[in-house]
Every structure is written in C-alpha cells, then in structure tokens.
Design an enzyme around this catalytic site. Structure first.
Site, PDB file in Angstrom:
ATOM      1  N   ASP A  73     -39.036  52.982 -16.708  1.00  0.00           N
ATOM      2  CA  ASP A  73     -37.758  52.720 -16.075  1.00  0.00           C
ATOM      3  C   ASP A  73     -37.097  54.085 -15.851  1.00  0.00           C
ATOM      4  O   ASP A  73     -37.309  55.014 -16.619  1.00  0.00           O
ATOM      5  CB  ASP A  73     -36.933  51.860 -17.039  1.00  0.00           C
ATOM      6  CG  ASP A  73     -35.724  51.279 -16.347  1.00  0.00           C
ATOM      7  OD1 ASP A  73     -35.522  51.564 -15.154  1.00  0.00           O
ATOM      8  OD2 ASP A  73     -34.982  50.538 -17.011  1.00  0.00           O
ATOM      9  N   GLY A 132     -30.827  45.128 -10.513  1.00  0.00           N
ATOM     10  CA  GLY A 132     -29.439  44.680 -10.444  1.00  0.00           C
ATOM     11  C   GLY A 132     -29.278  43.177 -10.499  1.00  0.00           C
ATOM     12  O   GLY A 132     -28.272  42.640 -10.048  1.00  0.00           O
ATOM     13  N   ASP A 175     -40.309  42.509 -16.955  1.00  0.00           N
ATOM     14  CA  ASP A 175     -40.121  43.105 -18.275  1.00  0.00           C
ATOM     15  C   ASP A 175     -38.820  42.557 -18.818  1.00  0.00           C
ATOM     16  O   ASP A 175     -37.923  42.195 -18.049  1.00  0.00           O
ATOM     17  CB  ASP A 175     -40.002  44.632 -18.207  1.00  0.00           C
ATOM     18  CG  ASP A 175     -38.617  45.063 -17.765  1.00  0.00           C
ATOM     19  OD1 ASP A 175     -38.319  44.960 -16.554  1.00  0.00           O
ATOM     20  OD2 ASP A 175     -37.802  45.458 -18.620  1.00  0.00           O
TER      21      ASP A 175
END
Lengths: 376, 376
Positions: free
Chosen positions: B92, B221, B271
């Site tokens: 990430d 998001g 994830d």
C-alpha cells in the site's frame, strides 16, 4: 509414575534418568515450559511438541482454579483434554502465587484465605482443597501445598513456616492417598523441601520428606531473593538426603547457568518463566551467550537468529528482523523469541544428559558456563 | 506481472484469473492478509504458507518507511529477504495512513507533509518519493500515491481531491517508468480509482485510469464511512469502465459478505485487517456465521472451533479453550483466532473461484450471504 535412574556421573552428582507417566516418558534432566493459564504464552501446542521438543509442561493451580475454573476443567475431562496437550503435565500447587498476594491473603493453620487478583473475590486454599483441585485439573504430577518462605526471612519465621508446611504436607498426603484420579490415568504427588537458607531447616525438611516415599521430591523456596551461592549450597544439603532413586525437581529455576549448576548437584527437573518472559522482553539465550534484541547493533545483522538452529525460527528469521519485530512490539517477535528460548533450554538439558551418559559432563559444563555468561 | 482471465461467470460479472509474478502465481479472486509492519500480526510465515494458504501478503509503505526504515530494507535486499516471505508482496502506498494523521499532516501540490505517529519527526511524501520507497521495499505490486477522500466529503472537496490524485498519478507513472527495480525481479504499479461516492467522479477517474494501460487497477476510498449499498454501486460504476483483461483490486474491503458482493461485481483482489483485528477481539468467522468467542455460552463447548477445519487450529483446539484464552487475554488466543480467520477468508475466495469455474457462483453466493450473516 516410575523413575529409572539410568546413569550417574562419576565426577559429580549429575544423573540421567527416565520418568514414565501415563502420558508418556520424560528423559531427565528435563526443562518444563510454564503454561500458567493452560497455555505456554505465545506458543502453539504443535510448536511445543515439534519445534520446542517439550516433553512435559506446567500448569498453575491458582490461575486455573480462577480461570477457566475447576467446573470447566472437570467438564472437559481434565486439562489435557481442555488444552489439547497430550503429553505429561505437572501442576504447581498455587502456594507460591497465593503467598505472592501479600496484601490480599491471610494464613491460618487451616489454610490460606486470599482475594482473587482478578475480581477481588474471596477464596480459601487448604491442603485438602488444593489436592482436590489438582485431582480435577488432572496433572500427571501434582505438588504439595506449602508456604513459600521469602528468601530473606529470619530463622524464627523460617522455622515456623517450615513446621506449618510439614503439617500441611501430612494433610496433603492424607487427602491424596484417600482420593482417586478422576480421568483414568494415574497421578503422583511431590512434596516440597522448604527451609529458606538455613542449613539445619533444609536438612530437617529433606529428612522428613525422604521418609515419605513419594514418587518424586521437589526443592522449593529457592531463587526467591537469596544469593545464588546460597541456593547452590542449599541444593547440595538437600540432595545429600533426598532419595537417589526418585526424581528431584528444583522449582522455578533459573538461568541456563543455574540449571547446569543444579544438574551437577543432582537435580533432574526444572521449570522457569525466564525463557518465555525474558524472550518477550527481547532477551535471546544461545550457546555463546545472551543477545539483547532491542540493541541497535542487530538492526542490520541479517544473519540467522542462532546458527545452532535448535528450532526452525532460528534460521528462518534474521536477527535484524527479530530486532525490528521486538522494537515495534509485534506479536511475532514475542512468538519467535519464546520458541527460540524454550528450544534452547530444552536443547541445553538434553545436551547435559548426553554428556552425563558419555561421561564428560563436568568438562562440558565448565566450558558451557563460561560461554553462557557472555553478552553478545 | 501477467494476468490471465480464465473464466467469466455467465450470470454475473464474477471472474476467475491467474496473476503471475516473479515470486509465484496468484489465483483470483484472492484475499491478501495484511502485514503492515512486515508481519501479519500473530502469524508465523510458515503458518501463512502452510496453514492459512496465503498466496500474497501486503506491506505498508508508511509503516515500513518509519520502521525498520528504507536503509535497512535496502541492506536486506528488500522486504522479501527481510521478513522471509518468498511469495508475492503488494505494498500500500501509505496515502491512506498519511491522510489518517489528520492533525499531523499538510497537503500541498508537491505532496503531503506529516509527522510520524511514533516520535513526531517531520517527513514528506511526494508521488516520486513514494515510488522510490516502494522500489526499495521491493514489493511485486506497488500502489500509486493518492489522496484518500473521506466517505462523507462533499462534491467540491471530492472533485478537487480527485484532480490532485490524477496529477499525482501522472507523476507516479513518470517516476515509476523512469526507474528500475532494485533486486532483479519485476515490479508493477497499480493506479487507484478515487472519486468518493459521486458517480460522475468515479466514472471520470476510472476512464482516466483505464487509458493508462496499467498491469492492474485498484478501487480505493471505499468502506471509509459511506453506506454499504453506495460502495456496491460505486464498484459497479467503476468496473464497467476498468479494463476486463487486468486484475481489479478493491482496497481495504471487508466483511465476508462484502467480498462476495464485490466478487459478483467483478473484483479480483482484496485486503482487509478485519480477519486479524476482529480475531484478536474474539470474533471468529465461519461458513455458518460469526461467533463472539467472549460470549459465556462457549465456556463449556468442547467441540472444535470450526468443524470445517480450514486450518489445523480449528480441530486441534475447542471453542471452550479459545473462549478461555481470549477471556484471559492470552497471546495464543490471538494467534488461533488470526490463523482461523485468515484461513477462512482464503477458503472463502477459493470457494468463490471454484463456483465461478463450475458455473454456479450466483446460486452458491446467495446461500453463503444468508449463512454468513448469522450470529452464532
């Protein structure tokens, strides 16, 4: 339980033996990982067996009595069924824990009243009750309920404490001998030699216990604040008297060096929270000394945790990675350190056994004691 | 990286595929356990492979940049070497973490200034810097640096945020394309579709990203405070536009039901910290619903944790034992719950894949969604 004394070292009092229980055999000298609340902290049962090579683990009567509680353990069919550990278990009697609750317990002839450290609820442990609880927990080896005297107690306190412990021991045996195991396998009771750091008290305690004919005998009340040399001296005094044909268990001891010194003095069994607790704080024991994994010097040491590789974690993970995990307080750091240290302790006593059998124990031990004291 | 789309469900947008990286293949749909600080909390690398059956894990740029630090990871030869995980890794970008430090960060055109949550030290993440850091971490799949807009942002905020994210994305690609991997294996960059809950912004973002020709595309998001139905709607809007021949990764989602709904809408990769974090809090996911292991009802349920037995912990330990461990806050409880939940999540996506291939995904999924919502 049966104990076979297999080898006596000719140059010291070290011995190698074999304990047979209904849950399997234990080669001595042995180190027993501590599973206070029915679990060795951070270590799966599969890891204890396959990676640590534990032959027997401990449970604690005080903690298991409070949680999950004896009614649950009885419904489960005993601790082995409850926690899925199918090798031997030894339960500490809870005496040490109760007496650690200094402000929250009262001592009577009958037993010890105490308040739970969890919810403050009132409880009473008598020798009879502690025998019953340990029958219900179902450990293979159960311990007498005694007063664990502080290492700095004066003679008068220590003498009175020992007298109480001796009266309690008689009650323990009486209850134990008049009750049956609950789960179809046999249990045995080890009495505990107390007497603080006073030679005559220790001798008297050992003599009293020697004539009980127990399956094994323990030495308690050491490593509780007295000088290390005093501890070794007390072990010598006691082991001169305790029966040679029964296993001797030194409770709650200790560092790798303490263990080798005690093996040399004729001790067969050990337990200690040091490998797991110190491991969780980042201390790693190896054959070449101890490593403080919090030290910045390990941050870019990408070599194996321990090239000896007593368990798979030693070579799977690097010192740099373990340093990182311990520093950022990750669970995996505690897990790795616990497995490593337990596997090391068990390697150490197994190695001692090998050298007792091969006849060079004292030479090997001197070299090890020097190495083990290093700080890497 | 290569993606082969193997099966398209005829009754929904669900797909099954195969991602090939230099560290091995990944069958999609896939769930990726989160290893924020270079470790999946409470789970050994061996357990991740053998018991959880993880095919790829995550690392987090923000956390790894702060600790152990990029200089250490570079000396180690990348994260795979550092943490001994030799299968694929995705990192990430740290955007989400930086924007979570609401009081401790400032946003500029250039990038985001922030203070470390550990020691308050000042740092700056720009798109270029985050690409460089991820090159150094050495993940197989690296993520674009973006602003993760709150789920309740107004349209104007969301539009401006998306515009910044799009300018940053161009800079990410520019830097990524002008630099080489550091450790001899290839890396690929996934852009992230933002746009909050606004259909036209999501569509515009997806169209912009679709023409980048990236190896895979992410949807970010979502699951950040908006209603679940809104999330599903946004996934549909975006997946109509994103290329079908590239994997689609829905970031940070979610419950087992969320995952099945998203698979049905054409998502391939997931994830979430839920299996490990909720596991540590005592929540156990099973095919028949969730169990709160803190509940007293489990205290004497000596049946296996989960008779499905997706990992060995499910049948080795009982519900009563896990209840005890969680209640007394023992490390082993966290470990068992984490392994169980991760193995369950990975079983679930593998099962979804099987049903996509066998052609009965939608029927199977409807039944599962009903079951999964139960509280046992």
């Amino acid at each position: 339980m049966n104990f076979e004394l297999q080898y006596n070292d000719t140059k010291s009092n070290a011995r190698a033996g074999l304990i047979t229980t209904d849950h399997g055999v234990i080669e001595t000298p042995i180190f027993m990982p501590v599973g206070t609340q029915g679990t060795v902290k951070g270590v799966h049962m599969t890891e204890l067996k396959e990676d640590v090579n534990a032959q027997i683990i401990l449970g604690n009567t005080y903690h298991l009595y409070l949680r999950p509680g004896i009614h649950i353990l009885e419904q489960a069919g005993g601790l082995h069924k409850f926690n899925s550990w199918d090798r031997p278990i030894l339960t500490d009697s809870g005496g040490f824990q109760v007496f650690s609750l200094s402000d929250n317990r009262k001592l009577h002839e009958e037993g010890a009243e105490f308040r739970s450290h969890i919810d403050g609820s009132r409880h009473m442990f008598s020798p009879e009750k502690v025998m019953d609880i340990q029958r219900s927990i179902g450990a293979d080896i159960i311990m007498a309920f005694d007063e664990c005297c502080p290492g700095d107690a004066n003679y008068e306190y220590a003498r009175k404490s020992l007298e109480l412990t001796e009266r309690w021991l008689n009650r323990c045996f009486e209850r134990f001998n008049s009750t049956d195991p609950k789960y179809g396998y046999s249990q045995c009771l080890f009495p505990i030699v107390q007497g603080c750091v006073y030679t005559d008290l220790r001798r008297r305690a050992a003599e009293n216990i020697a004539q009980k004919g127990a399956d094994g005998n323990a030495i308690g009340g050491l490593a509780v604040g007295e000088p290390t040399e005093k501890m070794y001296e007390m072990i010598e005094v006691v082991n001169e008297i305790l029966p040679k044909d029964k296993p001797r268990y030194l409770m709650g001891v200790g560092t790798p060096v303490n263990i080798l010194e005690a093996i040399e003095r004729g001790v067969d069994m050990f337990d200690c929270i040091m490998p797991t607790r110190n491991g969780r704080n980042g201390q790693i024991f190896t054959r070449f000394g101890t490593l403080n994994m919090r030290n910045k010097k390990w941050e870019n040491d990408f070599s194996p945790i321990d090239p000896d590789a007593n368990s798979y974690v030693d070579t799977l993970y690097s010192r740099a990675y373990l340093h990182h995990l311990i520093k950022v307080n990750e669970l995996l750091g505690l897990q790795i350190a616990s497995i490593h240290n337990l596997a090391f302790y068990i390697w150490l006593v197994k190695e001692a056994r090998k050298h007792i059998i091969s006849g060079d124990f004292t030479t090997w031990k001197s070299g090890m004691v020097r190495q083990l004291s290093n700080r890497l």
